[in-house]
Scaffold this motif. Structure first.
Motif, mmCIF file in Angstrom:
data_model
loop_
_atom_site.group_PDB
_atom_site.id
_atom_site.type_symbol
_atom_site.label_atom_id
_atom_site.label_comp_id
_atom_site.label_asym_id
_atom_site.label_seq_id
_atom_site.Cartn_x
_atom_site.Cartn_y
_atom_site.Cartn_z
ATOM 1 N N GLY A 232 0.791 -1.223 0.000
ATOM 2 C CA GLY A 232 0.000 0.000 0.000
ATOM 3 C C GLY A 232 0.820 1.267 0.000
ATOM 4 O O GLY A 232 0.326 2.336 -0.373
ATOM 5 N N PHE A 233 2.112 1.159 0.394
ATOM 6 C CA PHE A 233 2.936 2.368 0.490
ATOM 7 C C PHE A 233 3.564 2.733 -0.841
ATOM 8 O O PHE A 233 3.660 3.907 -1.192
ATOM 9 C CB PHE A 233 4.032 2.179 1.543
ATOM 10 C CG PHE A 233 4.796 3.428 1.836
ATOM 11 C CD1 PHE A 233 4.275 4.390 2.697
ATOM 12 C CD2 PHE A 233 6.025 3.671 1.242
ATOM 13 C CE1 PHE A 233 4.973 5.558 2.959
ATOM 14 C CE2 PHE A 233 6.735 4.834 1.500
ATOM 15 C CZ PHE A 233 6.203 5.779 2.354
ATOM 16 N N LEU A 234 4.010 1.736 -1.602
ATOM 17 C CA LEU A 234 4.690 2.001 -2.862
ATOM 18 C C LEU A 234 3.712 1.915 -4.025
ATOM 19 O O LEU A 234 2.966 0.954 -4.151
ATOM 20 C CB LEU A 234 5.830 1.004 -3.082
ATOM 21 C CG LEU A 234 6.988 1.074 -2.080
ATOM 22 C CD1 LEU A 234 8.004 -0.016 -2.390
ATOM 23 C CD2 LEU A 234 7.657 2.434 -2.105
ATOM 24 N N GLY A 235 3.747 2.927 -4.869
ATOM 25 C CA GLY A 235 2.862 2.943 -6.032
ATOM 26 C C GLY A 235 1.977 4.171 -6.035
ATOM 27 O O GLY A 235 1.510 4.617 -4.981
ATOM 28 N N LEU A 241 -6.819 -2.204 -1.972
ATOM 29 C CA LEU A 241 -6.867 -3.292 -0.993
ATOM 30 C C LEU A 241 -8.322 -3.588 -0.650
ATOM 31 O O LEU A 241 -9.064 -2.689 -0.214
ATOM 32 C CB LEU A 241 -6.083 -2.906 0.262
ATOM 33 C CG LEU A 241 -4.578 -2.660 0.042
ATOM 34 C CD1 LEU A 241 -3.932 -2.112 1.306
ATOM 35 C CD2 LEU A 241 -3.879 -3.949 -0.398
ATOM 36 N N LEU A 242 -8.730 -4.835 -0.857
ATOM 37 C CA LEU A 242 -10.127 -5.219 -0.701
ATOM 38 C C LEU A 242 -10.252 -6.393 0.259
ATOM 39 O O LEU A 242 -9.468 -7.355 0.193
ATOM 40 C CB LEU A 242 -10.728 -5.619 -2.057
ATOM 41 C CG LEU A 242 -10.541 -4.644 -3.220
ATOM 42 C CD1 LEU A 242 -11.014 -5.287 -4.517
ATOM 43 C CD2 LEU A 242 -11.286 -3.352 -2.956
ATOM 44 N N ALA A 243 -11.240 -6.340 1.150
ATOM 45 C CA ALA A 243 -11.512 -7.452 2.053
ATOM 46 C C ALA A 243 -12.184 -8.579 1.275
ATOM 47 O O ALA A 243 -13.030 -8.341 0.413
ATOM 48 C CB ALA A 243 -12.405 -6.989 3.198
ATOM 49 N N ALA A 244 -11.797 -9.818 1.585
ATOM 50 C CA ALA A 244 -12.358 -10.963 0.855
ATOM 51 C C ALA A 244 -12.392 -12.189 1.751
ATOM 52 O O ALA A 244 -11.706 -12.261 2.779
ATOM 53 C CB ALA A 244 -11.537 -11.241 -0.406
ATOM 54 N N ILE A 283 -4.854 -5.122 -5.763
ATOM 55 C CA ILE A 283 -4.859 -4.958 -7.221
ATOM 56 C C ILE A 283 -4.315 -3.565 -7.531
ATOM 57 O O ILE A 283 -4.831 -2.564 -7.016
ATOM 58 C CB ILE A 283 -6.276 -5.078 -7.826
ATOM 59 C CG1 ILE A 283 -6.987 -6.329 -7.312
ATOM 60 C CG2 ILE A 283 -6.198 -5.085 -9.356
ATOM 61 C CD1 ILE A 283 -8.453 -6.411 -7.736
ATOM 62 N N ARG A 284 -3.296 -3.485 -8.355
ATOM 63 C CA ARG A 284 -2.748 -2.187 -8.738
ATOM 64 C C ARG A 284 -3.609 -1.544 -9.830
ATOM 65 O O ARG A 284 -4.168 -2.235 -10.691
ATOM 66 C CB ARG A 284 -1.310 -2.319 -9.211
ATOM 67 C CG ARG A 284 -0.356 -2.701 -8.084
ATOM 68 C CD ARG A 284 1.051 -2.207 -8.342
ATOM 69 N NE ARG A 284 1.965 -2.590 -7.263
ATOM 70 C CZ ARG A 284 2.131 -1.906 -6.144
ATOM 71 N NH1 ARG A 284 1.426 -0.800 -5.941
ATOM 72 N NH2 ARG A 284 2.978 -2.316 -5.209
ATOM 73 N N GLY A 323 -16.144 -2.674 0.468
ATOM 74 C CA GLY A 323 -15.017 -3.379 1.049
ATOM 75 C C GLY A 323 -13.672 -2.746 0.789
ATOM 76 O O GLY A 323 -12.663 -3.204 1.327
ATOM 77 N N ALA A 324 -13.622 -1.694 -0.035
ATOM 78 C CA ALA A 324 -12.354 -1.018 -0.301
ATOM 79 C C ALA A 324 -12.041 -0.055 0.830
ATOM 80 O O ALA A 324 -12.928 0.654 1.311
ATOM 81 C CB ALA A 324 -12.409 -0.261 -1.623
ATOM 82 N N GLU A 325 -10.770 -0.022 1.272
ATOM 83 C CA GLU A 325 -10.384 0.887 2.355
ATOM 84 C C GLU A 325 -10.490 2.346 1.904
ATOM 85 O O GLU A 325 -10.819 3.226 2.687
ATOM 86 C CB GLU A 325 -8.950 0.588 2.793
ATOM 87 C CG GLU A 325 -8.773 -0.776 3.442
ATOM 88 C CD GLU A 325 -7.362 -0.994 3.954
ATOM 89 O OE1 GLU A 325 -6.515 -0.093 3.747
ATOM 90 O OE2 GLU A 325 -7.101 -2.042 4.559
ATOM 91 N N ASN A 326 -10.191 2.591 0.640
ATOM 92 C CA ASN A 326 -10.282 3.935 0.073
ATOM 93 C C ASN A 326 -11.027 3.829 -1.251
ATOM 94 O O ASN A 326 -11.535 2.758 -1.613
ATOM 95 C CB ASN A 326 -8.875 4.517 -0.157
ATOM 96 C CG ASN A 326 -8.062 4.591 1.125
ATOM 97 O OD1 ASN A 326 -8.380 5.341 2.032
ATOM 98 N ND2 ASN A 326 -6.995 3.792 1.195
ATOM 99 N N LEU A 327 -11.122 4.922 -1.966
ATOM 100 C CA LEU A 327 -11.726 4.861 -3.293
ATOM 101 C C LEU A 327 -10.922 3.904 -4.163
ATOM 102 O O LEU A 327 -9.688 3.888 -4.133
ATOM 103 C CB LEU A 327 -11.759 6.250 -3.935
ATOM 104 C CG LEU A 327 -12.770 7.254 -3.370
ATOM 105 C CD1 LEU A 327 -12.577 8.612 -4.010
ATOM 106 C CD2 LEU A 327 -14.194 6.752 -3.585
#
Length: 373
Positions: A232-235, A241-244, A283-284, A323-327
């Motif tokens: 999550g830090f690089l990119g 990031l999605l909960a599953a 997923i990037r 389920g996404a932490e952010n948009l």
């Protein structure tokens, strides 16, 4: 040149432990970047290497010599700070020559060394000016030049470009890379800017909460993050990031269900998982497609467009997704059809481009990486 070895280094301020058991070996001539969020301990570690902060636990070796108790001036290093720290009453020449004068070098040698360094940094025309007459980028070049003339075995940079505007940052990154190639000196560079880290570092150490999460080349960290934090830090934009929930898990892949009921096939080794386990899917943005040419029944994501960021050669779509932490972010070429807020989109994420992280946040081995071994 000098290698740097950190063995079980630790640092505390009262009850606040800033660094915990840091182990790292920086090779001769390497450009190592420390990156991480504010307060993660990266600048403190740099100051410990410089001798500006004491070492509570562990050992520091510079060029094979234990350096815990060696005074800063005797460690054979030069440090460039975020603030330029130039003497305002001195000219550029005098600022760069100051340490050489203290070392009793002859005037002819001083002049030759300063002029040669100034030419390399393209600041020869500034030698007679004073710091107040210089731009921010010029002052930073002088600060770097003042470090170079000492011919240290080790360079330390503490966020040296953070006070510059965007265009100057790009220019100075090029200059620093060129300087490293020419000098072949060991360099340690601290930044919170992941773009600087990815473009400058031969290797990167990612810090978080006083520990090193992962060390590796920029491409290794980007393509094979060890855990959720590094992913999550690089990119730019950050990895989605999605909960599953795990629906099926085996050696050759994992099938998960997202919060909206969508099924996602992921090419990771799932032998450590059980049906019903909770995982985090990564997923990037650049791996998202608008169309699925495989016609599979899985790996389709239904999203609602929130807004679109046009970048000229490309655009980034930010969308709402359960389920996404952010948009949820997806990056496309600029030629895509015009998109509107609240518009529903069906996106596709190929199984080989998806990541999975277990409940502890550690990455599950990707099948592409395993087959490459």
């Amino acid at each position: 040149m000098a290698d740097v070895k950190l063995q079980q280094l630790a640092k505390s301020y009262g009850k606040n432990q800033v660094l915990r058991q840091i182990d790292l070996h920086i090779q001769n001539g390497e450009f190592m970047v420390f990156v991480g969020p504010s307060g993660c301990g990266k600048s403190t570690l740099l100051r410990m290497i410089a001798g500006l902060e004491s070492i509570d636990e562990g050992e520091l070796f510079i060029g094979g010599v234990r350096s815990n108790d060696i005074p800063p001036a005797q460690r054979g290093l030069a440090m460039v700070f975020q603030s330029y720290a130039l003497y305002p009453h001195m000219t550029v020449f005098e600022n760069m020559a100051f340490s050489l004068t203290l070392s009793k070098m002859s005037k002819a040698e001083i002049a030759s060394t300063v002029e040669r360094t100034a030419e390399a940094l393209q600041i020869t025309h500034l030698l007679e000016r004073k710091p107040r007459d210089l731009s921010g980028g010029q002052r930073q070049r002088v600060a770097i030049g003042r470090a170079i003339v000492r011919q240290p075995s080790l360079f330390l940079f503490d966020e040296p470009l953070s006070n510059l505007d965007a265009s100057l940052r790009v220019q100075m990154r090029i200059e620093l890379s060129k300087m490293h190639r020419e000098l072949q000196s060991t360099m340690i560079y601290v930044t919170h800017d992941q773009v600087e880290a990815m473009t400058l570092g031969q290797r990167i150490a990612v810090f978080n909460g006083g520990i090193i999460e992962q060390v590796g080349t920029p491409l290794t960290l980007y393509e094979h993050p060890a855990n959720v934090f590094v992913a999550g830090f690089l990119g730019t934009p950050k990895m989605n990031l999605l909960a599953a929930t795990v629906m099926d898990a085996e050696r050759q892949g994992v099938l998960v269900q997202l919060a909206d009921g969508c099924l996602l096939q992921i090419q990771v080794d799932g032998r450590s998982l059980r049906i019903g386990d909770h995982v985090t899917v990564g997923i990037r943005a650049e791996h998202i497609k608008l169309e699925d040419t495989t016609q599979t029944s899985t790996n389709r994501l239904q999203v609602d467009v929130n807004f679109v960021e046009h970048l000229g050669d490309s655009c980034i779509v930010y969308a709402n997704f359960p389920g996404a932490e952010n948009l949820f972010a997806a990056k496309f070429s600029a030629e895509i059809p015009q998109l509107r807020p609240s518009q529903k989109l069906t996106l596709y994420a190929a199984a080989e481009h998806c990541y999975a992280f277990d409940t502890t946040g550690n990455a599950l081995p990707r099948l592409s990486a395993l087959s490459a071994r």
